[in-house]
Write a protein that holds these residues in place. Structure first.
Motif, PDB file in Angstrom:
ATOM      1  N   ARG A   3       0.837  -1.209   0.000  1.00 63.01           N
ATOM      2  CA  ARG A   3       0.000   0.000   0.000  1.00 63.01           C
ATOM      3  C   ARG A   3       0.871   1.260   0.000  1.00 63.01           C
ATOM      4  O   ARG A   3       0.555   2.237  -0.688  1.00 63.01           O
ATOM      5  CB  ARG A   3      -0.912  -0.017   1.226  1.00 63.01           C
ATOM      6  N   ILE A   4       1.970   1.238   0.745  1.00 69.35           N
ATOM      7  CA  ILE A   4       2.891   2.374   0.787  1.00 69.35           C
ATOM      8  C   ILE A   4       3.494   2.617  -0.597  1.00 69.35           C
ATOM      9  O   ILE A   4       3.614   3.763  -1.036  1.00 69.35           O
ATOM     10  CB  ILE A   4       3.988   2.146   1.850  1.00 69.35           C
ATOM     11  N   LEU A   5       3.855   1.545  -1.289  1.00 73.73           N
ATOM     12  CA  LEU A   5       4.405   1.698  -2.640  1.00 73.73           C
ATOM     13  C   LEU A   5       3.395   2.328  -3.586  1.00 73.73           C
ATOM     14  O   LEU A   5       3.738   3.195  -4.396  1.00 73.73           O
ATOM     15  CB  LEU A   5       4.871   0.343  -3.172  1.00 73.73           C
ATOM     16  N   GLN A   6       2.126   1.920  -3.469  1.00 73.28           N
ATOM     17  CA  GLN A   6       1.085   2.495  -4.317  1.00 73.28           C
ATOM     18  C   GLN A   6       0.865   3.969  -3.996  1.00 73.28           C
ATOM     19  O   GLN A   6       0.754   4.806  -4.894  1.00 73.28           O
ATOM     20  CB  GLN A   6      -0.231   1.743  -4.149  1.00 73.28           C
ATOM     21  N   LEU A   7       0.805   4.287  -2.714  1.00 72.66           N
ATOM     22  CA  LEU A   7       0.597   5.683  -2.321  1.00 72.66           C
ATOM     23  C   LEU A   7       1.781   6.567  -2.688  1.00 72.66           C
ATOM     24  O   LEU A   7       1.600   7.735  -3.022  1.00 72.66           O
ATOM     25  CB  LEU A   7       0.334   5.778  -0.814  1.00 72.66           C
ATOM     26  N   THR A   8       2.980   6.017  -2.652  1.00 76.66           N
ATOM     27  CA  THR A   8       4.151   6.781  -3.035  1.00 76.66           C
ATOM     28  C   THR A   8       4.068   7.185  -4.503  1.00 76.66           C
ATOM     29  O   THR A   8       4.330   8.340  -4.858  1.00 76.66           O
ATOM     30  CB  THR A   8       5.438   5.966  -2.783  1.00 76.66           C
ATOM     31  N   GLU A   9       3.688   6.241  -5.354  1.00 80.88           N
ATOM     32  CA  GLU A   9       3.524   6.553  -6.773  1.00 80.88           C
ATOM     33  C   GLU A   9       2.429   7.592  -6.981  1.00 80.88           C
ATOM     34  O   GLU A   9       2.563   8.504  -7.784  1.00 80.88           O
ATOM     35  CB  GLU A   9       3.211   5.288  -7.566  1.00 80.88           C
ATOM     36  N   HIS A  10       1.338   7.462  -6.241  1.00 83.12           N
ATOM     37  CA  HIS A  10       0.240   8.425  -6.350  1.00 83.12           C
ATOM     38  C   HIS A  10       0.697   9.824  -5.944  1.00 83.12           C
ATOM     39  O   HIS A  10       0.378  10.811  -6.617  1.00 83.12           O
ATOM     40  CB  HIS A  10      -0.935   7.977  -5.477  1.00 83.12           C
ATOM     41  N   CYS A  11       1.454   9.899  -4.858  1.00 87.26           N
ATOM     42  CA  CYS A  11       1.905  11.205  -4.369  1.00 87.26           C
ATOM     43  C   CYS A  11       2.934  11.836  -5.299  1.00 87.26           C
ATOM     44  O   CYS A  11       3.025  13.061  -5.366  1.00 87.26           O
ATOM     45  CB  CYS A  11       2.466  11.070  -2.956  1.00 87.26           C
ATOM     46  N   LYS A  12       3.698  11.015  -6.019  1.00 87.27           N
ATOM     47  CA  LYS A  12       4.636  11.571  -6.992  1.00 87.27           C
ATOM     48  C   LYS A  12       3.891  12.227  -8.152  1.00 87.27           C
ATOM     49  O   LYS A  12       4.321  13.246  -8.673  1.00 87.27           O
ATOM     50  CB  LYS A  12       5.558  10.476  -7.527  1.00 87.27           C
ATOM     51  N   LYS A  13       2.768  11.625  -8.555  1.00 84.98           N
ATOM     52  CA  LYS A  13       1.985  12.169  -9.671  1.00 84.98           C
ATOM     53  C   LYS A  13       1.132  13.359  -9.236  1.00 84.98           C
ATOM     54  O   LYS A  13       0.929  14.284 -10.008  1.00 84.98           O
ATOM     55  CB  LYS A  13       1.070  11.099 -10.238  1.00 84.98           C
ATOM     56  N   ASN A  14       0.607  13.310  -8.024  1.00 84.96           N
ATOM     57  CA  ASN A  14      -0.327  14.320  -7.528  1.00 84.96           C
ATOM     58  C   ASN A  14       0.294  15.027  -6.329  1.00 84.96           C
ATOM     59  O   ASN A  14      -0.021  14.738  -5.180  1.00 84.96           O
ATOM     60  CB  ASN A  14      -1.653  13.661  -7.132  1.00 84.96           C
ATOM     61  N   LYS A  15       1.136  15.980  -6.603  1.00 83.67           N
ATOM     62  CA  LYS A  15       1.909  16.628  -5.545  1.00 83.67           C
ATOM     63  C   LYS A  15       1.046  17.448  -4.587  1.00 83.67           C
ATOM     64  O   LYS A  15       1.413  17.661  -3.445  1.00 83.67           O
ATOM     65  CB  LYS A  15       2.975  17.511  -6.161  1.00 83.67           C
ATOM     66  N   LYS A  16      -0.105  17.894  -5.027  1.00 85.19           N
ATOM     67  CA  LYS A  16      -0.931  18.738  -4.164  1.00 85.19           C
ATOM     68  C   LYS A  16      -1.949  17.950  -3.343  1.00 85.19           C
ATOM     69  O   LYS A  16      -2.726  18.530  -2.598  1.00 85.19           O
ATOM     70  CB  LYS A  16      -1.661  19.779  -5.014  1.00 85.19           C
ATOM     71  N   ASP A  17      -1.950  16.656  -3.456  1.00 89.67           N
ATOM     72  CA  ASP A  17      -2.883  15.814  -2.708  1.00 89.67           C
ATOM     73  C   ASP A  17      -2.328  15.577  -1.308  1.00 89.67           C
ATOM     74  O   ASP A  17      -1.665  14.594  -1.018  1.00 89.67           O
ATOM     75  CB  ASP A  17      -3.089  14.487  -3.440  1.00 89.67           C
ATOM     76  N   LYS A  18      -2.593  16.535  -0.432  1.00 88.70           N
ATOM     77  CA  LYS A  18      -2.017  16.497   0.914  1.00 88.70           C
ATOM     78  C   LYS A  18      -2.649  15.425   1.794  1.00 88.70           C
ATOM     79  O   LYS A  18      -1.994  14.873   2.682  1.00 88.70           O
ATOM     80  CB  LYS A  18      -2.147  17.863   1.590  1.00 88.70           C
ATOM     81  N   SER A  19      -3.909  15.102   1.580  1.00 90.07           N
ATOM     82  CA  SER A  19      -4.559  14.093   2.416  1.00 90.07           C
ATOM     83  C   SER A  19      -3.973  12.702   2.151  1.00 90.07           C
ATOM     84  O   SER A  19      -3.791  11.911   3.084  1.00 90.07           O
ATOM     85  CB  SER A  19      -6.067  14.088   2.202  1.00 90.07           C
ATOM     86  N   SER A  20      -3.647  12.417   0.907  1.00 92.89           N
ATOM     87  CA  SER A  20      -2.997  11.141   0.602  1.00 92.89           C
ATOM     88  C   SER A  20      -1.590  11.101   1.181  1.00 92.89           C
ATOM     89  O   SER A  20      -1.129  10.061   1.647  1.00 92.89           O
ATOM     90  CB  SER A  20      -2.937  10.906  -0.901  1.00 92.89           C
ATOM     91  N   HIS A  21      -0.916  12.225   1.160  1.00 94.05           N
ATOM     92  CA  HIS A  21       0.426  12.298   1.738  1.00 94.05           C
ATOM     93  C   HIS A  21       0.374  12.038   3.239  1.00 94.05           C
ATOM     94  O   HIS A  21       1.224  11.325   3.792  1.00 94.05           O
ATOM     95  CB  HIS A  21       1.056  13.653   1.443  1.00 94.05           C
ATOM     96  N   ARG A  22      -0.640  12.585   3.892  1.00 94.49           N
ATOM     97  CA  ARG A  22      -0.797  12.363   5.329  1.00 94.49           C
ATOM     98  C   ARG A  22      -1.089  10.887   5.614  1.00 94.49           C
ATOM     99  O   ARG A  22      -0.551  10.298   6.552  1.00 94.49           O
ATOM    100  CB  ARG A  22      -1.927  13.229   5.881  1.00 94.49           C
TER     101      ARG A  22
END
Length: 89
Positions: free
Chosen positions: A35-54
């Motif tokens: 799940r962390i690997l998936q979220l990391t890829e998501h956060c790289k693409k969507n830099k302004k998605d702060k809730s996913s980063h949290r």
């Protein structure tokens, strides 16, 4: 985006004793790592998605706690899991 059922079952089958063994520490860590690997890829693409980063940071903290627990209880299992999942430690 959550893990698909097939992905989760394959991870559970690999790290657990059977497909219903979801409570084992190694299985929980492996699921969190995927799940962390998936979220990391998501956060790289969507830099302004702060809730996913949290959410990513919370998952990393939970995984760290479980890794510390596993290290205290089963050092050989901890080392094997770190090597299999390719987690830096």
């Amino acid at each position: 985006m959550a893990l698909s059922k097939d992905q989760a079952l394959s991870i559970i089958g690999k790290f657990g004793e059977n497909e219903k063994d979801t409570g084992k520490t190694e299985v929980q860590i492996a699921l969190m790592t995927e799940r962390i690997l998936q979220l990391t890829e998501h956060c790289k693409k969507n830099k302004k998605d702060k809730s996913s980063h949290r959410g990513l940071l919370k998952l990393v903290g939970q995984r760290k706690s479980l890794l510390k627990y596993l290290q205290r209880r089963d050092l050989e299992g901890y080392r094997k899991l770190i090597q299999e999942l390719n987690i830096r430690k």
